[in-house]
Design an enzyme around this catalytic site. Structure first.
Site, PDB file in Angstrom:
ATOM      1  N   LYS A 154       0.873  -1.172   0.000  1.00 32.23           N
ATOM      2  CA  LYS A 154       0.000   0.000   0.000  1.00 32.23           C
ATOM      3  C   LYS A 154       0.917   1.230   0.000  1.00 32.23           C
ATOM      4  O   LYS A 154       1.000   1.968   0.983  1.00 32.23           O
ATOM      5  CB  LYS A 154      -0.942  -0.029   1.198  1.00 32.23           C
ATOM      6  CG  LYS A 154      -2.175  -0.900   0.933  1.00 32.23           C
ATOM      7  CD  LYS A 154      -3.164  -0.875   2.066  1.00 32.23           C
ATOM      8  CE  LYS A 154      -3.926   0.416   2.204  1.00 32.23           C
ATOM      9  NZ  LYS A 154      -4.962   0.643   1.173  1.00 32.23           N
TER      10      LYS A 154
HETATM   11  N1  PMP Z   1      -7.108  -2.643  -3.491  1.00 33.84           N
HETATM   12  C1  PMP Z   1      -6.599  -1.433  -3.182  1.00 33.84           C
HETATM   13  C2  PMP Z   1      -5.834  -0.695  -4.226  1.00 33.84           C
HETATM   14  C3  PMP Z   1      -6.812  -0.882  -1.915  1.00 33.84           C
HETATM   15  O1  PMP Z   1      -6.319   0.323  -1.599  1.00 33.84           O
HETATM   16  C4  PMP Z   1      -7.561  -1.596  -0.957  1.00 33.84           C
HETATM   17  C5  PMP Z   1      -7.821  -1.008   0.400  1.00 33.84           C
HETATM   18  N2  PMP Z   1      -6.821  -1.340   1.305  1.00 33.84           N
HETATM   19  C6  PMP Z   1      -8.067  -2.863  -1.316  1.00 33.84           C
HETATM   20  C7  PMP Z   1      -7.820  -3.348  -2.588  1.00 33.84           C
HETATM   21  C8  PMP Z   1      -8.840  -3.692  -0.338  1.00 33.84           C
HETATM   22  O2  PMP Z   1      -7.987  -4.176   0.682  1.00 33.84           O
HETATM   23  P1  PMP Z   1      -8.529  -4.433   2.146  1.00 33.84           P
HETATM   24  O3  PMP Z   1      -9.695  -5.314   2.015  1.00 33.84           O
HETATM   25  O4  PMP Z   1      -7.396  -5.085   2.845  1.00 33.84           O
HETATM   26  O5  PMP Z   1      -8.887  -3.111   2.719  1.00 33.84           O
END
Ligand code: PMP
Length: 303
Positions: A154
């Protein structure tokens, strides 16, 4: 009342945090972050942090890839988060945002310097999307690939790609973007993963297609398999499969589980939330406050 944050090993009032306008995080996006939710259970008067340790494990993986050294284990970061939530005395569902970054004000975008910092702040968050269902469009912007800027981290800088896609979607009158990979396969939304339902199967792009491996995505897959007995297929997905799917939905920490009822001006299924999405949503919200004992290990009580 002032909010408390965690910064460099201390709990401080937010206004006491002093970060240089020259910092590399601000100038070049040299950082990474997480997004975590803690769910408030009014009846039990308890707050539950959702899959806290998995989020910090992913943060440490992002840090490793980006060469940001943080002197805490995932367990220690979980502990600090609980201390911070208690200090803020939240009695509502909150979003928790840890950010690890290069704080140095040396001019160039170098990752090798050793000014590594971490902060955590929190804020109340209800239905982030503000909508029950989305109209989405495939973006002209392609999702970053692992050879450009690792999408499995991230990384702060990666969200410029997300923001451009969201802007385009909103300016064209849609609620959300769907990004394709550089090879033209369906990847994900700007901040959420994507699922399709076709002939009783739950289909989702595989990690090889440059997705962020979402923790909500994993929760959805566990629920679909364990509770609904659905077959789950992780594979490359072509754009036009979005048009023929019976259901499409997004998953993410902020977004939770949200149906997509239209893609590129074509109705998905009959243009309403589908049965699988409805069931998954019900199961998902049934476990975020620790009431479903089978999944109580996903939820850490704060108080
Ligand atoms: N893809 C991206 C690009 C994101 O920023 C997120 C949010 N964290 C997700 C998918 C979903 O991940 P999560 O379920 O861990 O929040």
């Amino acid at each position: 009342m002032e909010s408390y944050v965690f910064y460099q090993g201390e709990i401080l009032e937010e206004s006491k945090v002093n970060i240089s306008i020259r910092s590399k995080a601000f100038n070049y996006g040299l950082g990474c972050f997480e997004g975590i939710r803690a769910y408030w259970d009014e009846e039990a008067q308890q707050l539950y942090a959702f899959r806290l340790k998995e989020h910090y494990q992913r943060l440490l993986e992002s840090c490793k890839a980006l060469y940001i050294q943080i002197p805490y284990t995932a367990e220690e970061l979980c502990e600090w988060t609980l201390v911070l939530l208690r200090k803020n005395n939240f009695k509502t569902t909150v979003y928790i945002r840890p950010v690890a970054f290069k704080g140095s004000d040396h001019l160039f975008p170098t990752l090798y310097d050793d000014d590594n910092r971490i902060l955590i702040y929190c804020q109340p968050m209800g239905n982030f999307a503000g909508k029950e269902a989305f109209r989405a469009a495939v973006s002209t912007w392609r999702r970053i690939s692992d050879t450009m800027l690792p999408p499995r981290t991230k990384a702060t800088a990666a969200y410029l790609n997300s923001a451009l896609a969201s802007l385009e979607a909103l300016q064209n009158g849609y609620d959300e973007a769907i990004l394709l990979t550089d090879q033209g396969y369906v990847c994900e939304g700007p901040g959420e993963n994507i699922f399709l339902v076709k002939n009783g199967k739950l289909i989702t792009p595989s990690p090889a297609d440059h997705i962020l491996e979402g923790i909500t995505r994993n929760t959805v897959m566990v629920l679909a398999k364990e509770e609904l007995g659905l077959e789950i297929v992780e594979r490359s997905v072509a754009r036009t499969e979005l048009y023929s799917a019976q259901e499409v939905f997004f998953s993410g920490t902020a977004m939770e589980v949200t149906p997509v009822i239209e893609v590129d001006n074509r109705k998905v299924g009959n243009g309403e939330q589908g049965e699988v999405c409805r069931e998954i949503k019900k199961l998902f919200f049934g476990l975020t406050t620790g009431r479903n004992l089978k999944y109580a290990h996903f939820c850490t009580p704060v108080y």
